[in-house]
Enzyme design. Structure first.
Site, mmCIF file in Angstrom:
data_model
loop_
_atom_site.group_PDB
_atom_site.id
_atom_site.type_symbol
_atom_site.label_atom_id
_atom_site.label_comp_id
_atom_site.label_asym_id
_atom_site.label_seq_id
_atom_site.Cartn_x
_atom_site.Cartn_y
_atom_site.Cartn_z
ATOM 1 N NE ARG A 175 35.821 43.908 36.216
ATOM 2 C CZ ARG A 175 36.624 44.658 36.619
ATOM 3 N NH1 ARG A 175 36.556 45.273 37.382
ATOM 4 N NH2 ARG A 175 37.719 44.830 35.413
ATOM 5 C CB CYS A 180 34.602 44.174 44.239
ATOM 6 S SG CYS A 180 35.987 45.060 45.047
ATOM 7 C CD GLU A 203 32.879 43.349 40.332
ATOM 8 O OE1 GLU A 203 33.054 44.512 40.561
ATOM 9 O OE2 GLU A 203 34.244 42.474 40.146
#
Ligand SMILES: Cc1cc2nc3c(=O)[nH]c(=O)nc-3n(C[C@H](O)[C@H](O)[C@H](O)COP(=O)(O)OP(=O)(O)OC[C@H]3O[C@@H](n4cnc5c(N)ncnc54)[C@H](O)[C@@H]3O)c2cc1C
Length: 293
Positions: free
Chosen positions: A170, A218, A288
């Site tokens: 990420r 998420c 996230e």
């Protein structure tokens, strides 16, 4: 609007951001700017710099939680035709930052080009996906990216290619403010095979994620070696609700915004989950999603 005189067509004031986010939440930005091309981008960025206006870049808003009270400064979105262009050349495709990655994936399926199947079911623009190195168990966009076109805050446009260009979980090593586009490396394959893989991943996601609800994917990153969703589930937090924000029963790392939900509801639920997981497992969950205050 004196600050942006001459740019009335592409600058809107006090502009509601909710409709540009997957959550459908968030207040207005002082300025919402959709430059038609890189030259206009440079010029509006210069105006922002001269007037000390903070700039944020928005893709499709699928990883953003925008404050209910709105945002000071400017939000730039690469929404014009020029920034949405895609061009295939052999086994590579070059796409503008505003191109829709899902559409690109389906174009690849039709052409028999493999490489983006792992992004099935992940919404986002090419720019947002590169910034986040979007992906998961089935692969990430960084694996396919060979070159990105960038612009820094002073208006300098340049490229960054592998191996100088790096991707991790990420994140990327791109520090430039604006991602203008990317070239992705694909590989020739049987269209039927590419489609089969896309279908398999889609079925897996449909069965394991609350896809037809308002979410942001998420909420938390997986801590090293552990699944954030599993921790939230083991803490007994599925179904936990604050206001109209609720932890999904299907996937504990998803927070669903039900009708009437506010950003504040989601924020408070995020904090409560963090607190409970910390208490039970001693692990701090890191978001996230990006929270824009
Ligand atoms: C149902 C659902 C499922 C999801 N599943 C996944 C998943 O499996 N894996 C995964 O990784 N993500 C997932 N996500 C999150 C999201 O799809 C990704 O993070 C995606 O990369 C966000 O792209 P975006 O264009 O919407 O970017 P935004 O959400 O608009 O922005 C995300 C970040 O990118 C920056 N950004 C956007 N465009 C540019 C640009 N042109 N230049 C510079 N910076 C830019 C923004 O400033 C922000 O920091 C999911 C989201 C949803 C709603």
């Amino acid at each position: 609007m004196d600050i942006f005189s001459g740019f009335e067509k592409i600058v809107r004031s006090n502009y509601p951001l909710a409709k540009h986010t997957w959550y459908g939440l968030g207040g207005p930005a002082d300025y919402f700017i959709t430059p038609e091309n890189s030259e206009q981008l440079k010029q509006v960025v210069r105006r922002c710099n001269e007037n000390k206006i903070a700039i944020r870049v928005m893709g499709f808003g699928s990883n953003l939680l925008v404050n209910d009270g709105g945002l000071r400064g400017a939000v730039i979105k690469f929404d014009s035709e020029e920034f949405r262009q895609t061009q295939f050349k052999g086994e590579q495709v070059t796409a503008g930052a505003g191109a829709d990655m899902s559409k690109l994936l389906f174009a690849c399926v039709k052409k028999g080009l493999s490489g983006l199947e792992g992004l099935t079911g992940i919404p986002g623009s090419v720019g947002g996906m590169i910034r986040m190195n979007a992906g998961g168990n089935f692969g990430d966009v960084g694996t396919a990216a060979v070159t990105v076109t960038l612009m820094d805050s002073s208006g300098k446009i340049f490229e960054k290619s592998k191996p100088e260009l790096m991707f991790d979980y990420r994140r990327t090593n791109i520090t430039a403010k604006f991602i203008l586009g990317a070239t992705l490396q694909l590989a020739s394959a049987e269209p039927e095979q590419v489609l089969r893989t896309v279908k398999e991943i889609w079925i897996y996601k449909k069965n394991s994620q609350p896809l037809n609800t308002k979410t942001c994917g998420c909420i938390f990153k997986n801590p090293r070696g552990v699944s954030a969703g599993a921790l939230i589930d083991r803490a007994g937090l599925k179904g936990l609700q604050i206001g109209q924000a609720v932890v999904s029963e299907k996937h504990a790392n998803f927070i669903i915004a039900k009708n009437g939900c506010t950003s504040r509801d989601v924020r408070r639920l995020i904090e409560l989950i963090q607190q409970k997981v910390k208490e039970q497992f001693g692990i701090g969950l890191e978001p996230e999603i990006e929270i824009w205050d």
